[in-house]
Write an enzyme that holds these catalytic residues in place. Structure first.
Site, short mmCIF file in Angstrom:
data_model
loop_
_atom_site.label_atom_id
_atom_site.label_comp_id
_atom_site.label_asym_id
_atom_site.label_seq_id
_atom_site.Cartn_x
_atom_site.Cartn_y
_atom_site.Cartn_z
N CYS A 35 0.85 -1.23 0.14
CA CYS A 35 0.11 0.04 0.09
C CYS A 35 0.75 1.38 -0.08
O CYS A 35 0.43 2.34 -0.03
CB CYS A 35 -0.90 0.23 1.07
SG CYS A 35 -2.11 -1.45 1.33
N ASP A 37 2.69 2.35 2.75
CA ASP A 37 3.47 2.91 3.69
C ASP A 37 3.12 1.84 4.78
O ASP A 37 2.23 1.07 4.78
CB ASP A 37 2.43 3.98 4.35
CG ASP A 37 2.44 5.33 3.53
OD1 ASP A 37 3.68 5.74 3.40
OD2 ASP A 37 1.42 5.91 3.42
N CYS A 61 6.85 7.94 3.49
CA CYS A 61 7.14 9.48 3.14
C CYS A 61 7.71 10.36 4.26
O CYS A 61 7.72 9.83 5.42
CB CYS A 61 5.90 10.18 2.48
SG CYS A 61 4.78 10.39 3.41
N CYS A 105 -0.82 9.84 7.71
CA CYS A 105 0.44 9.52 8.17
C CYS A 105 0.28 9.54 9.73
O CYS A 105 0.58 8.96 10.46
CB CYS A 105 1.64 10.33 7.46
SG CYS A 105 1.88 10.06 6.18
#
Ligand code: FES
Length: 284
Positions: A35, A37, A61, A105
């Site tokens: 996916c 992450d 990221c 995130c």
């Protein structure tokens, strides 16, 4: 290039507590490399039950690294009862904010922490089973996770849900169900929000009465009907008779008569005048 705060850049370029605690008391894994992450978070408790050490490893990221890094700093020294209350909003705030498209995130960090605490408490394995039913098979997101993220971040659209937890960001096959969940949670919130009681002057002039009726409909009645897909319109006020029209789902509803008496009339009598009688507009 994303518009990152200095705090995000600092934690991205100098991440704190990177690594993996081999003899961890709790371990949580969320996301998957497929996916894009993934995050693993491990912690060790001191003899008093506070988090003595915490480390993370992430494939993600800049904002994933920064969210995980700042989270480890935030929870060091906390008890598990304190740590489990940390929300994704707290993480984003600690970073001075995140772009909307990167809020997932902060959610990932919070979910990894929750999974690690669940792991410590249940010892069922790091990737403990998620609560709820999978809605988005592309990203493995459940209905309970979507409800939580919508509730805590006051999300209103499918696109926002995708930004916050990735659900819906693949094939799009789950968009309908995500939209239903957003409506469900926002409906619950609207029902729980009680507007302050309008101020009722001792004696009402006709104009004041009509204004108060309209205000009561807007603030006390319409939000509850809209939460169920309906609406209401004030058509006329003739003496003590209030004529209204039910719209949307309410218009076809089998319990419209109940809505009219026990919701509309009851609220208008409570907030405006005991003498009011409500009737539905007759269709010509
Ligand atoms: S099932 Fe959710 S995007 Fe594919």
């Amino acid at each position: 290039m994303w518009d990152y705060t200095d705090k995000v850049m600092d934690h991205f370029l100098n991440p704190r507590n990177v690594g993996y605690i081999e003899d961890a008391d709790g371990m949580g894994e969320v996301g998957s490399l497929a996916c894009g992450d993934a995050l693993t978070l491990t912690f060790k408790l001191d003899p008093t039950g506070r988090i003595a050490d915490v480390k993370f490893k992430t494939f993600g990221c800049a904002s994933a690294v920064a969210s995980s890094s700042v989270l480890t700093e935030m929870i060091k020294g906390m008890t598990l009862d304190e740590a489990v209350k940390v929300t994704n909003q707290d993480i984003a705030r600690a970073l001075g904010g995140l772009p909307d498209q990167k809020m997932h995130c902060s959610v990932m960090g919070q979910e990894a922490l929750e999974a690690a605490i669940r792991n410590y408490r249940t010892k069922t394995g790091g990737a403990a089973a998620k609560a709820g039913n999978i809605v988005c098979t592309c990203f493995g997101v459940t209905d309970d996770e979507i409800r939580k993220v919508v509730r805590e971040n006051d999300l209103k659209t499918v696109e926002q849900v995708t930004n916050y937890c990735k659900a819906g960001g693949g094939c799009g096959g789950c968009h309908g169900r995500i939209a239903e969940l957003v409506t469900e949670v926002q409906g619950e919130k609207a029902r729980q929000t009680v507007a302050p009681k309008p101020v009722r002057p001792a004696r009402l002039t006709n104009i004041q009465k009509i204004q108060l009726i309209q205000q009561t409909i807007n603030e006390q009645i319409r939000p509850a009907l809209r939460a169920d897909g309906g609406d209401i319109e004030l058509i006329d006020v003739d003496g003590n008779t209030v004529v209204v029209a039910l719209r949307g789902m309410c218009a076809q509803c089998r319990v419209a008569e109940f809505t009219m008496k026990d919701v509309v009339q009851a609220r208008l009598r409570e907030f405006v005048s005991e003498d009011l009688v409500v009737r539905e507009e007759q269709s010509s």
